[in-house]
Design an enzyme around this catalytic site. Sequence first.
Site, PDB file in Angstrom:
ATOM      1  N   HIS A  45       4.440  17.153 -29.202  1.00  3.69           N
ATOM      2  CA  HIS A  45       5.337  17.612 -28.147  1.00  3.69           C
ATOM      3  C   HIS A  45       4.807  18.877 -27.473  1.00  3.69           C
ATOM      4  O   HIS A  45       4.924  19.036 -26.256  1.00  3.69           O
ATOM      5  CB  HIS A  45       6.720  17.870 -28.754  1.00  3.69           C
ATOM      6  CG  HIS A  45       7.753  18.289 -27.772  1.00  3.69           C
ATOM      7  ND1 HIS A  45       8.417  17.402 -26.947  1.00  3.69           N
ATOM      8  CD2 HIS A  45       8.258  19.509 -27.474  1.00  3.69           C
ATOM      9  CE1 HIS A  45       9.281  18.051 -26.197  1.00  3.69           C
ATOM     10  NE2 HIS A  45       9.194  19.336 -26.490  1.00  3.69           N
ATOM     11  N   HIS A  47      14.448  14.340 -22.514  1.00  2.00           N
ATOM     12  CA  HIS A  47      15.105  14.532 -23.811  1.00  2.00           C
ATOM     13  C   HIS A  47      15.445  13.160 -24.367  1.00  2.00           C
ATOM     14  O   HIS A  47      16.608  12.831 -24.583  1.00  2.00           O
ATOM     15  CB  HIS A  47      16.336  15.425 -23.658  1.00  2.00           C
ATOM     16  CG  HIS A  47      16.096  16.833 -24.111  1.00  2.00           C
ATOM     17  ND1 HIS A  47      17.089  17.663 -24.543  1.00  2.00           N
ATOM     18  CD2 HIS A  47      14.953  17.551 -24.232  1.00  2.00           C
ATOM     19  CE1 HIS A  47      16.578  18.839 -24.890  1.00  2.00           C
ATOM     20  NE2 HIS A  47      15.280  18.791 -24.703  1.00  2.00           N
TER      21      HIS A  47
END
Length: 709
Positions: free
Chosen positions: A36, A86
Site C-alpha cells: 500500500h 478505500h
Amino acid sequence: MRLTLTPHEMGIVRERLGREPNEVEWAVIDALWSEHCSYKSSRIYLRSFLSTAEGRRVVMGIEDWQDAGALDVGDGWIVVLKLESHNHPSAIDPFNGAATGVGGVIRDIISKGARPIALLDMIRVGDPRKERNRWLLRNIIRGIGFYGNSIGVPVIGGELSFDDSYEDNPLVDVAGVGVVRKDRIIPSVVREPGLRMVIVGLTGLDGLGGASFASRNLSGEDEIGAIQIADPFAGKIVLDATLAVADKVEAIKDLGGGGLAVAVTEMANGLGAVVDLDRVPLRVDGLSPMEILISETQERMLFAVREENVKDVCGEFEYYEYPCAEIGYFTDNGVIRFRYGGNEVASLPASLLLSPPLYTHEVRRPAGKPTAERLVIDIEEAVRGVVSHPDFVSKEWAYSQFDYEVGTSTVVKPGEADAAVISLPNGRLLAIKGDANPDLCAEDAYECGKSIVAESYRNLATVGARGIGIVDHLQFGDPRKPEVYYTFVEALRGIAEAARFFRTPVVGGKVSFYNENKDGRPIKPTPLVVMVGLVEGKFLRGRVEEGLNIVMLGLTRDELRGSFLSKLYGSFGEVPRVRLNEDLLASELVISGINQDRALFVKDVGRGGLVTALFPILVRGFGVEVRSGMIKSDSDDLLVKLFSETSGRFIVLTNEPEWFLGNKLGVVASVIGKVTRDSGILKIDDRAMDLGREVENYYNYLYRVMDGD
C-alpha cells in the site's frame, strides 16, 4: 503482529540492519514496506509514467508518486489532482470506509496548500438484487455524502457499475480536485534539518495496521479494527485551519496509510528525525508506542515548521479547540528515531525504510475465454437487454444524495453530460471524467488501457474540452499470480502509450493489489483513469430537438469481443483495437463543431455501442429513426453496427450535417437518422421498438431495487 513482510524481506532487513529489530521496529518497517505504501510490486513499471518533462503544464508529476499531482491552468493558478480508494475498508464497514476515503483525498489536496473544489466517486459492487450488495452500496453512498456534504465540497460526477466479480470486494474510488496559486503550493518533504515537527488531531485505536490490511487478501476475520472512523466536522476544521497556516509551514503531510511512522519517514525524505511519542495527543489513554505509530486515525496532519512559527501554527488550531503539539524535529543524520517515556523504542535508517525490495513478478497471459459461436441474437431482445442493465440506468438515486452545487462552481451537473464541468478562480472551465472498462480488460488489458484513456479524452470533447492530464488507479488481484500480474503490466503499458499520444501526462495515481473475493477469485482487472481538461472556447451542456439530424463520426468495425453485448451473450468476435489517431481527430472535429455552434448534442460511442449512445435521446422524451445502411462499417451485420464498441466514434445532433460530412480532418462521417417526436420509439430501418418501459426503468430502477423491490 500480522506482518505482511515475507521471510525473504525479513532476512533483508536483518542483513541491512545487522541486528534483529524489536517489535516496534518490525511494525514500522512493515508499514513502510507494505504494498500500500511502498508500491514494491509496481514502482518499476510506474517509471513508464514519468511525467515531469511530458507537458508544459506539469507542476508536480508521478515522480512524487505518493502525493497529489498538479497542473498549471494559467493566470498563476494550479489545479491539484488526487485519486484514492478505500476498497478493503468499504468491504468491511462501507459507511466509514467510503467516508474516510473522501477525507483522505481532501487531506491530500490541502497538503499542497490547495482548496478542494470538487470530488468524483467511482463505485463498483456486485448484483444490486442481492441484499448484501444493496447494504454495501447504500452505506457507501451514505458515507460519501456524509463527508462531502458536511465539509462543503461538491461531488460532481463519477461512475456506478455492477458486476459479480465485486461481490466480496467492492471498489470505491474517490478523486479530488483543488486549486492553489502557483507561488503558494506546498511540498510534502523537508529539505533542511532543524525544522520542528507539529502534529494536529487525536490519535486513537481505529485504523491500526490499515496499510498492512490493504496489502493482503481479505480474510473476513478480525479486520474491523483496521477501519478508520470518519469525522467530517473535525475534517472541516483541519481543512480551514491548514489552509490558514499554509504560509507559515515548510511542508505538509497527511497522516494516511501507515500513520505517523510513514508520514514522518516520507516527510524526512532521507533526512533523519527524532519523535517523542508521549507528546502525541491521544484520543484514549494507555496506547502503546506501536499503536501510536501505526494508528491511522483520521483528521490528522503533520507539519514541518520553523521554530519561530510553531506557536502561530498551533494557535490557529487551538482557536477551534483542536489538538496541536510539537512532537519532534528533523536531523541531518539519516536516522528515524522514535522515543517514548525517555527511552528509544525504534531507531532505523531512513535509507532502509525508503528502499524496500522492488519486484517484477512472473507474468503469464491468461488463457483466453472460449469463443462462443456467433449466435443468431434477436435484435430487439439485445437492445432491451443492454439498455435495461443497471450499468446504463439513471444514477440519480446516488447523486441526489450529494450536495453537488455547494461552492457555486458546478457548471454541468451529474447526469447532464458525459463529463462534469466546474469553473476555476481564473474564470476558465475545467471538465472532469473518470472511466474504466473491466469487461474489455478481462479480454485484452493492453487495448483496455489505451481505450479508457481515449474514452476519457472523448468524454471531455463532448462538452468542448481538451484533456490536459490524468490521475489513474490500477486495481487488480494478487500480484503474485502470473495471470493477474500480466494484466497489470499490459494495462499500464496501454495507459502510458495513450497518455503520451494525447499529451495528457499521468501526474499521480495509486496501485491497489489484493482485490479478491473470499474464494480467491480476483476482481476483473479494473484500471481506472480520471482525466481533466480545459474548455478552450464554448462548452456544451447539450439539448435535443425534434428534426435534428443524427451524424455519426467514425468507422464501425466488427469488434464485439469484450463488448457489453458479449458480456450478456457470450464472448465472440474480435477485441476492439484502439486507433488513437481516430479518437484524436474525431474529438478535434467535435470541439470545433461545438465552438462554431454546429453541434447541439454530442455523445461518444462507448460501452454498449451505438444503442446506448442513442438511448439518452429517448430518455429526454424523443424518438430516433436510424437507417442502418448509412452507418459506415466494415460489416453488414446489424449486431456489429448497433453494439460494436470500436473507439473513435461520436453521435452528433445538428442542423448542419454538411459541415461534419465535409470535414477536412479525414474523419468518417455520415447522417444515420433523425430525432423524431415519437417518445420512446427506436426505429431501425422498418423495425420500430417501443422502449417506453425501458425509459421508465431508466428512471426508476435504482430507486426500486434499493428499496428491495
